[in-house]
Design a protein around this motif. Structure first.
Motif, PDB file in Angstrom:
ATOM      1  N   CYS A   1       1.683  38.368  50.856  1.00 60.84           N
ATOM      2  CA  CYS A   1       0.761  39.404  50.244  1.00 60.84           C
ATOM      3  C   CYS A   1       1.026  39.878  48.898  1.00 60.84           C
ATOM      4  O   CYS A   1       2.121  40.224  48.525  1.00 60.84           O
ATOM      5  CB  CYS A   1       0.823  40.489  51.289  1.00 60.84           C
ATOM      6  SG  CYS A   1      -0.390  41.839  50.762  1.00 60.84           S
TER       7      CYS A   1
ATOM      8  N   CYS B   1       1.460  44.094  49.140  1.00 59.55           N
ATOM      9  CA  CYS B   1       2.599  44.429  49.696  1.00 59.55           C
ATOM     10  C   CYS B   1       3.993  43.665  49.741  1.00 59.55           C
ATOM     11  O   CYS B   1       4.927  43.840  49.811  1.00 59.55           O
ATOM     12  CB  CYS B   1       2.520  45.248  51.069  1.00 59.55           C
ATOM     13  SG  CYS B   1       2.148  43.987  52.281  1.00 59.55           S
TER      14      CYS B   1
ATOM     15  N   ARG C   1       4.641  41.361  51.730  1.00 59.19           N
ATOM     16  CA  ARG C   1       4.911  40.987  53.173  1.00 59.19           C
ATOM     17  C   ARG C   1       4.852  39.195  53.032  1.00 59.19           C
ATOM     18  O   ARG C   1       3.864  38.699  52.523  1.00 59.19           O
ATOM     19  CB  ARG C   1       4.138  41.558  54.134  1.00 59.19           C
ATOM     20  CG  ARG C   1       4.629  42.778  54.695  1.00 59.19           C
ATOM     21  CD  ARG C   1       3.753  43.202  55.944  1.00 59.19           C
ATOM     22  NE  ARG C   1       3.844  44.436  56.110  1.00 59.19           N
ATOM     23  CZ  ARG C   1       3.075  45.225  56.266  1.00 59.19           C
ATOM     24  NH1 ARG C   1       1.713  44.962  56.345  1.00 59.19           N
ATOM     25  NH2 ARG C   1       3.143  46.491  56.595  1.00 59.19           N
TER      26      ARG C   1
ATOM     27  N   CYS D   1      -2.329  40.448  53.228  1.00 59.86           N
ATOM     28  CA  CYS D   1      -2.167  40.616  54.555  1.00 59.86           C
ATOM     29  C   CYS D   1      -3.351  41.537  55.291  1.00 59.86           C
ATOM     30  O   CYS D   1      -3.991  42.074  54.616  1.00 59.86           O
ATOM     31  CB  CYS D   1      -0.568  41.286  54.980  1.00 59.86           C
ATOM     32  SG  CYS D   1      -0.569  42.933  54.555  1.00 59.86           S
TER      33      CYS D   1
ATOM     34  N   CYS E   1      -3.542  45.113  53.991  1.00 59.93           N
ATOM     35  CA  CYS E   1      -3.867  45.408  52.657  1.00 59.93           C
ATOM     36  C   CYS E   1      -5.402  44.727  52.387  1.00 59.93           C
ATOM     37  O   CYS E   1      -5.768  44.599  51.149  1.00 59.93           O
ATOM     38  CB  CYS E   1      -2.851  44.630  51.761  1.00 59.93           C
ATOM     39  SG  CYS E   1      -1.306  45.382  51.974  1.00 59.93           S
TER      40      CYS E   1
HETATM   41 ZN   LIG Z   1      -0.108  43.524  52.421  1.00 58.57          ZN
END
Ligand SMILES: [Zn+2]
Length: 245
Positions: A156, A159, A161, A179, A182
């Motif tokens: 992502c 963030c 991830r 993701c 987000c």
């Molecule tokens: Zn994210």
């Protein structure tokens, strides 16, 4: 003066009565046009070596700043004649050459060997399997990366991830993934874990190992949709359809 290198003929056009201007992708000097004296006068090995997609050892003579060096020698390494004679394969190969000319700047030596190897890989793949839908899409993805338009797929973009459980979407205008948490209100492509994995491999694998990757039909069509959208939206590129040389 450019000198000796290997070249692949991208296209050629007649010049005057019997001469040709040949556009090469060279291993050492990037895309270079060259002037070929009188290859059309007699049916010669020299003339034969200037056919589209021929891979040859060539010598280019002229001042470094000369716009049009003269081709003084051309010895065929691989003719790609079978590819040229297959109408579907020929059109696909024209498509690869058009992408190279559209995306890679002329005379750019940085990364030239990679572009050269990539085009050889594409032509080889199409000669072995004309009509392949895998080769053109992988070629497009890799040439986009060489031109600086690689999609960012490491996780992502907001963030960071990585987990597939977070339901990734790809935002073509940003060229990146977000993701599920987000996500934002913008055009996006749902991207499956399988496609994300496939794209990672296709971008990272050395060319000689790409043939080991054999996506199923559904995944391949997902891949094609992704690459086309990224090409159109993210890289914001329009390429004229391939036309006979
Ligand atoms: Zn994210």
């Amino acid at each position: 003066m450019p000198g000796r290198t290997e070249g692949i003929v991208l296209k050629s056009r007649p010049f005057g009565e019997a001469d040709l201007i040949v556009e090469y992708l060279t291993r050492d000097f990037g895309i270079r046009p060259a002037f070929a004296k009188s290859p059309r006068k007699i049916k010669s090995r020299f003339g034969g070596s200037l056919e589209p997609f021929t891979h040859a050892r060539i010598s280019l003579m002229g001042r470094e700043d000369a716009n049009l060096p003269r081709l003084t020698q051309s010895d065929i390494i691989r003719p790609f004649q079978t590819l040229r004679e297959h109408s579907g394969g020929f059109v696909q190969a024209c498509g690869l050459a058009a992408l190279v000319m559209k995306l890679l700047p002329e005379r750019e030596t940085h990364g030239a060997p990679d572009a050269f190897e990539l085009l050889l890989w594409g032509l080889d793949g199409l000669e072995r399997e004309p009509g392949s839908s895998f080769v053109p899409v992988v070629f497009k993805l890799r040439v986009l990366a060489l031109a600086g338009y690689a999609p960012s797929l490491s996780g992502c973009a907001r963030c960071g991830r990585q987990s597939e459980a977070f339901n990734f979407s790809f935002y073509p205008r940003d060229g990146a993934l977000l993701c599920g948490d987000c996500k934002k209100d913008a055009p996006a492509i749902k991207i499956s874990a399988a496609l994300k994995g496939l794209l990672g491999s296709l971008q990272a694998f050395p060319l000689e190992k790409l043939a080991r990757i054999k996506p199923g039909e559904k995944l391949l069509s997902e891949l094609k949709g992704f690459v086309e959208t990224h090409f159109r939206e993210g890289a914001n590129i329009t390429v004229k359809p391939a036309r006979p040389l």
